[in-house]
Design a protein around this motif. Structure first.
Motif, PDB file in Angstrom:
ATOM      1  N   ASP A   1      44.218  35.352  33.067  1.00  0.00           N
ATOM      2  CA  ASP A   1      45.486  35.967  33.605  1.00  0.00           C
ATOM      3  C   ASP A   1      44.929  36.765  35.129  1.00  0.00           C
ATOM      4  OD1 ASP A   1      47.192  34.808  31.991  1.00  0.00           O
ATOM      5  OD2 ASP A   1      47.101  36.396  30.710  1.00  0.00           O
ATOM      6  N   PHE A   2      44.119  37.444  34.921  1.00  0.00           N
ATOM      7  CA  PHE A   2      43.508  38.097  36.289  1.00  0.00           C
ATOM      8  C   PHE A   2      43.148  37.386  37.227  1.00  0.00           C
ATOM      9  CE2 PHE A   2      43.045  41.784  33.315  1.00  0.00           C
ATOM     10  CZ  PHE A   2      43.451  42.896  34.221  1.00  0.00           C
ATOM     11  N   ASN A   3      42.052  36.331  36.731  1.00  0.00           N
ATOM     12  CA  ASN A   3      41.655  35.191  37.703  1.00  0.00           C
ATOM     13  C   ASN A   3      42.888  34.221  38.544  1.00  0.00           C
ATOM     14  OD1 ASN A   3      38.947  35.298  38.061  1.00  0.00           O
ATOM     15  ND2 ASN A   3      38.575  34.505  35.908  1.00  0.00           N
ATOM     16  N   ARG A   4      43.927  34.221  37.822  1.00  0.00           N
ATOM     17  CA  ARG A   4      44.918  33.559  38.463  1.00  0.00           C
ATOM     18  C   ARG A   4      45.428  34.026  39.969  1.00  0.00           C
ATOM     19  NH1 ARG A   4      49.678  30.727  35.051  1.00  0.00           N
ATOM     20  NH2 ARG A   4      47.852  30.246  34.074  1.00  0.00           N
ATOM     21  N   TYR A   5      45.211  35.284  40.015  1.00  0.00           N
ATOM     22  CA  TYR A   5      45.585  35.982  41.320  1.00  0.00           C
ATOM     23  C   TYR A   5      44.315  36.846  41.666  1.00  0.00           C
ATOM     24  CZ  TYR A   5      50.043  34.620  40.043  1.00  0.00           C
ATOM     25  OH  TYR A   5      51.069  33.561  39.793  1.00  0.00           O
ATOM     26  N   LYS A   6      42.986  36.528  41.476  1.00  0.00           N
ATOM     27  CA  LYS A   6      41.967  37.296  41.500  1.00  0.00           C
ATOM     28  C   LYS A   6      41.646  37.963  42.837  1.00  0.00           C
ATOM     29  CE  LYS A   6      38.004  35.155  42.211  1.00  0.00           C
ATOM     30  NZ  LYS A   6      36.886  34.195  41.818  1.00  0.00           N
ATOM     31  N   GLU A   7      42.066  37.476  44.154  1.00  0.00           N
ATOM     32  CA  GLU A   7      41.875  38.247  45.095  1.00  0.00           C
ATOM     33  C   GLU A   7      42.797  39.384  45.304  1.00  0.00           C
ATOM     34  OE1 GLU A   7      39.528  37.933  47.121  1.00  0.00           O
ATOM     35  OE2 GLU A   7      38.482  36.322  45.719  1.00  0.00           O
ATOM     36  N   PHE A   8      44.090  39.150  44.629  1.00  0.00           N
ATOM     37  CA  PHE A   8      45.070  40.057  44.651  1.00  0.00           C
ATOM     38  C   PHE A   8      44.677  41.277  43.767  1.00  0.00           C
ATOM     39  CE2 PHE A   8      49.484  40.901  46.023  1.00  0.00           C
ATOM     40  CZ  PHE A   8      49.841  41.915  45.237  1.00  0.00           C
ATOM     41  N   TRP A   9      44.189  40.738  42.669  1.00  0.00           N
ATOM     42  CA  TRP A   9      43.731  42.053  41.458  1.00  0.00           C
ATOM     43  C   TRP A   9      42.517  42.928  42.359  1.00  0.00           C
ATOM     44  CZ3 TRP A   9      46.116  44.387  38.225  1.00  0.00           C
ATOM     45  CH2 TRP A   9      47.008  43.604  37.234  1.00  0.00           C
ATOM     46  N   LYS A  10      41.761  42.150  43.062  1.00  0.00           N
ATOM     47  CA  LYS A  10      40.711  43.091  43.528  1.00  0.00           C
ATOM     48  C   LYS A  10      41.047  44.019  44.379  1.00  0.00           C
ATOM     49  CE  LYS A  10      36.993  39.385  43.675  1.00  0.00           C
ATOM     50  NZ  LYS A  10      35.939  38.538  44.766  1.00  0.00           N
ATOM     51  N   LYS A  11      42.174  43.841  45.121  1.00  0.00           N
ATOM     52  CA  LYS A  11      42.795  45.044  45.914  1.00  0.00           C
ATOM     53  C   LYS A  11      43.359  45.911  45.092  1.00  0.00           C
ATOM     54  CE  LYS A  11      43.369  42.253  50.336  1.00  0.00           C
ATOM     55  NZ  LYS A  11      42.673  40.714  49.608  1.00  0.00           N
ATOM     56  N   ALA A  12      44.120  45.323  43.908  1.00  0.00           N
ATOM     57  CA  ALA A  12      44.816  46.090  43.421  1.00  0.00           C
ATOM     58  C   ALA A  12      44.106  47.250  42.461  1.00  0.00           C
ATOM     59  CB  ALA A  12      45.648  45.366  42.188  1.00  0.00           C
ATOM     60  N   PHE A  13      42.887  46.850  42.174  1.00  0.00           N
ATOM     61  CA  PHE A  13      42.077  47.605  41.464  1.00  0.00           C
ATOM     62  C   PHE A  13      41.553  48.988  42.136  1.00  0.00           C
ATOM     63  CE2 PHE A  13      40.033  43.746  39.217  1.00  0.00           C
ATOM     64  CZ  PHE A  13      41.020  43.783  38.082  1.00  0.00           C
ATOM     65  N   LYS A  14      41.661  48.767  43.535  1.00  0.00           N
ATOM     66  CA  LYS A  14      41.310  49.785  44.456  1.00  0.00           C
ATOM     67  C   LYS A  14      42.307  50.761  44.523  1.00  0.00           C
ATOM     68  CE  LYS A  14      40.591  50.890  49.409  1.00  0.00           C
ATOM     69  NZ  LYS A  14      40.580  50.340  50.643  1.00  0.00           N
TER      70      LYS A  14
END
Length: 705
Positions: free
Chosen positions: A274-287
């Motif tokens: 599920d994370f990988n489906r929107y991986k780039e978005f999650w990378k920013k969200a983690f920050k």
């Protein structure tokens, strides 16, 4: 209540009167007489409405409240029905063939140099007016409006919104504003579950004014991307994952989201997918969620975020690719994720050396676990797999979708295989619906619903009661002339300029003609003319553009008439209160202006994204109108030969889909269906007088989708 809420009540044929105050003195007790009530009801009759006041006694209300009730509801209904005073560009339309193209451009250019908000169009006063024919006025069909007290109207809406959230389809765009307005002032009934994940975003929007989102508000999040929707609801208005404008949220709320993410990861070993489906978005969200500060309280989230950020993740798809030569292992793995299997079904069937029957049997095992929306999309794909020699691809962008077409070079699939897939899907839906709440009432389903298809995105259905659903096919009367029109009014503080055009296609979907403001005689061989350009529609008068066409001449070469609209003033269609498109059918060519009483079909344009719209298509062979109201690519400006965007939207709109009649009959295991209309307690039909009609079905989706 706000105008948006009033519109929503009207959609459900309800109006309300303010709560009756206590009457402390004799003067207040001087209640109105019967003659005043009769005058009030007669006024509503003039607009085509009968008042049903079983739940309130209007004669018990003081005159001051009745006046308020009248001024609010009568004026609103009058506004929706539309002012019948409209102006057209060429006052002696359709005699535009007497004007040279050079003169036409010159007149238009002079007009545009001097246009203002209060201008309507360049009126050719120097051209002789033709003698007008008298138009036939058809008898009014009265609609019933239920009158409720304000208290009961609020109670109705509180339950209504609860039902929408608990439904199995997305809440339609048009309901968003009234829902948020209602939740700011009143309380929605307690919601048990939110089955459709996109509705979680809107649910959080109703809570946002409280600032602090509690852990209990996240009980509807079933996977990590549901939490992502919550995050976006807290920071912006757009629940689309390609939007990269992120920002921090308050520390307390951040900890609530972190806690929920940790719980979901621990309970789902495939959360990484599920994370990988929107991986780039999650990378920013983690920050912005400060995930790496919470190693101690959310260790699973910390480890997973570290792997994603450093590209140390083996994905589900990479595992699937390992088994492309081992069907048993491939099917065993893909069955774990039913939705993924459904989306990859046709790809799986095309894998070399895979046995078709084994693949179908595996899909049949898990098909009922797939969402209704995905199953219907798959059904549509199967129905149309071999239909066209062109493939349509939708490329989404923040403002509008673009269409990409290419020649379909794939091998045709056998009809036998496609029929098997269709049957598996219908069986799966029947099994899914068997678990729905039992409806004991006897239900009659009108066969007229065979003309109404399930829209590809159910939120395409619109708010107002005079609107059609996407894909609705309406059989037309056999007349000699067709008038297609768009009518609108300016918004409160802005001039609205809408350009109407007709794109004409033949049997092979080859464009053969175009009519627009700068090509008014583009359909001359069909005896078809455009009325001209209107660049503003002052609210008191409104304006319309229309195109007349000789149907007998059109049928000699043409098959499809695509009716398009372009807004040049930058306001989306759904932000214009009064903006309708439709048709008139007559025996003789009309020489009159816009006439509300001659309209055969009229529906509001509610397109949310972009300023270019394909309103509807006329199929000249089947003599049907197909309602669409969809955006078309930003590369389209009123007229463009061989335009791929219009053609792409046209092909998409012409696809065969499951109709409402067949869809409702799949509910046979939890609905008491009857073939006898007379004994039915509940009638479902393609009629505003039916107990449930196609638009209502979307609002009753808890029982149907």
């Amino acid at each position: 209540m706000t105008k948006e809420i009033l519109y929503l009540l009207l959609k459900n044929n309800i109006i309300y009167i303010d709560n009756l105050p206590s009457l402390d003195n004799e003067e207040d007790k001087n209640i109105n007489n019967g003659e005043e009530i009769l005058n009030l009801k007669t006024s509503f009759l003039s607009l085509g409405y009968i008042l049903d006041e079983k739940d309130v006694n209007l004669s018990s209300y003081p005159l001051s409240l009745l006046k308020r009730f009248y001024n609010r509801n009568f004026n609103l209904l009058k506004e929706i029905k539309g002012n019948k005073k409209h102006v057209i560009f060429y006052s002696n339309f359709p005699k535009v063939d007497k004007i040279s193209e050079d003169e036409m451009y010159l007149r238009a250019a002079l007009h545009y140099l001097t246009v203002s908000k209060n201008d309507i169009g360049f009126l050719n006063d120097d051209l002789k007016e033709e003698k007008r024919l008298k138009d036939r006025i058809e008898q009014i069909n009265y609609e019933t409006l239920k009158v409720l007290s304000e208290k009961d109207a609020i109670k109705f809406l509180a339950h209504y919104f609860k039902t929408l959230f608990e439904g199995n389809s997305p809440i339609v765009y048009g309901v968003k504003d009234p829902l948020l307005a209602f939740s700011n002032k009143y309380k929605i009934e307690e919601i048990e579950d939110i089955p459709f994940k996109e509705n979680i975003y809107l649910y959080i929007r109703t809570k946002k004014n409280n600032k602090r989102i509690s852990y209990s508000h996240l009980k509807f999040c079933k996977n990590v991307n549901d939490v992502l929707r919550v995050y976006q609801a807290l920071i912006e208005d757009c629940p689309i994952f390609y939007n990269n404008h992120l920002k921090s949220i308050p520390r307390y709320t951040r900890r609530v989201l972190i806690r929920k993410l940790e719980e979901l990861i621990q309970n789902n070993k495939y959360a990484i997918e599920d994370f990988n489906r929107y991986k780039e978005f999650w990378k920013k969200a983690f920050k912005y969620l400060h995930v790496f500060e919470y190693k101690n309280i959310a260790p699973s989230l910390y480890d997973l975020a570290y792997k994603i950020r450093n590209e140390k993740v083996e994905t589900y798809n990479s595992k699937l690719n390992k088994y492309l030569t081992d069907q048993a292992k491939y099917l065993s793995l893909i069955k774990i994720k039913p939705g993924e299997f459904a989306r990859k079904l046709f790809y799986t069937l095309s894998i070399k050396d895979f046995n078709e029957d084994l693949t179908l049997e595996a899909f049949k095992e898990i098909a009922s676990k797939v969402s209704t929306k995905v199953l219907l999309e798959l059904y549509t794909y199967a129905l149309n797999r071999n239909k066209y020699n062109k493939r349509v691809f939708k490329i989404m962008s923040p403002t509008v979708f673009k269409m990409h077409l290419e020649i379909d070079a794939r091998d045709k699939m056998s009809d036998e295989l496609l029929i098997k897939i269709e049957e598996i899907i219908k069986e799966a839906l029947t099994k899914k619906f068997s678990s729905y709440p039992k409806i004991e009432k006897k239900v009659y389903v009108d066969e007229a619903l065979k003309d109404v298809v399930i829209p590809p995105v159910i939120r395409n259905s619109s708010l107002t009661f005079s609107s059609l659903l996407y894909g609705t096919r309406v059989k037309l009367d056999n007349k000699n002339y067709l008038r297609c029109f768009t009518t609108w009014k300016n918004t409160k503080d802005k001039r609205i300029d809408i350009d109407l055009s007709m794109e004409v296609f033949d049997e092979n979907l080859t464009q053969i003609a175009s009519l627009a403001w700068h090509n008014l005689k583009g359909g001359k061989k069909f005896d078809a003319y455009h009325s001209g350009d209107i660049t503003s529609a002052p609210s008191k008068a409104g304006a319309s553009e229309f195109i007349d066409i000789n149907l007998a001449k059109a049928r000699l070469n043409a098959r499809y008439l695509a009716i398009c609209n372009t807004i040049y003033s930058g306001v989306p269609f759904d932000k214009i209160d009064y903006c309708y498109s439709g048709i008139m059918l007559t025996e003789h060519r009309l020489n009159s202006l816009y006439r509300e009483d001659l309209v055969n079909i009229k529906s509001k344009l509610n397109q949310k994204n972009g300023n270019m719209n394909l309103a509807f298509v006329i199929d000249l062979k089947s003599n049907e109108l197909i309602w669409l109201d969809v955006p078309i690519s930003e590369g389209y400006y009123s007229i463009s030969e061989d335009n791929l965007s219009v053609l792409g939207a046209l092909i998409d709109g012409l696809k065969t889909r499951m109709n409402f009649y067949d869809f409702i009959n799949l509910h046979e295991n939890h609905v008491n269906l009857t073939k006898n209309k007379e004994e039915a307690d509940l009638i479902i039909g393609n009629d505003i007088n039916a107990d449930i009609n196609p638009i209502d079905l979307n609002h009753c989706s808890i029982n149907w989708f």
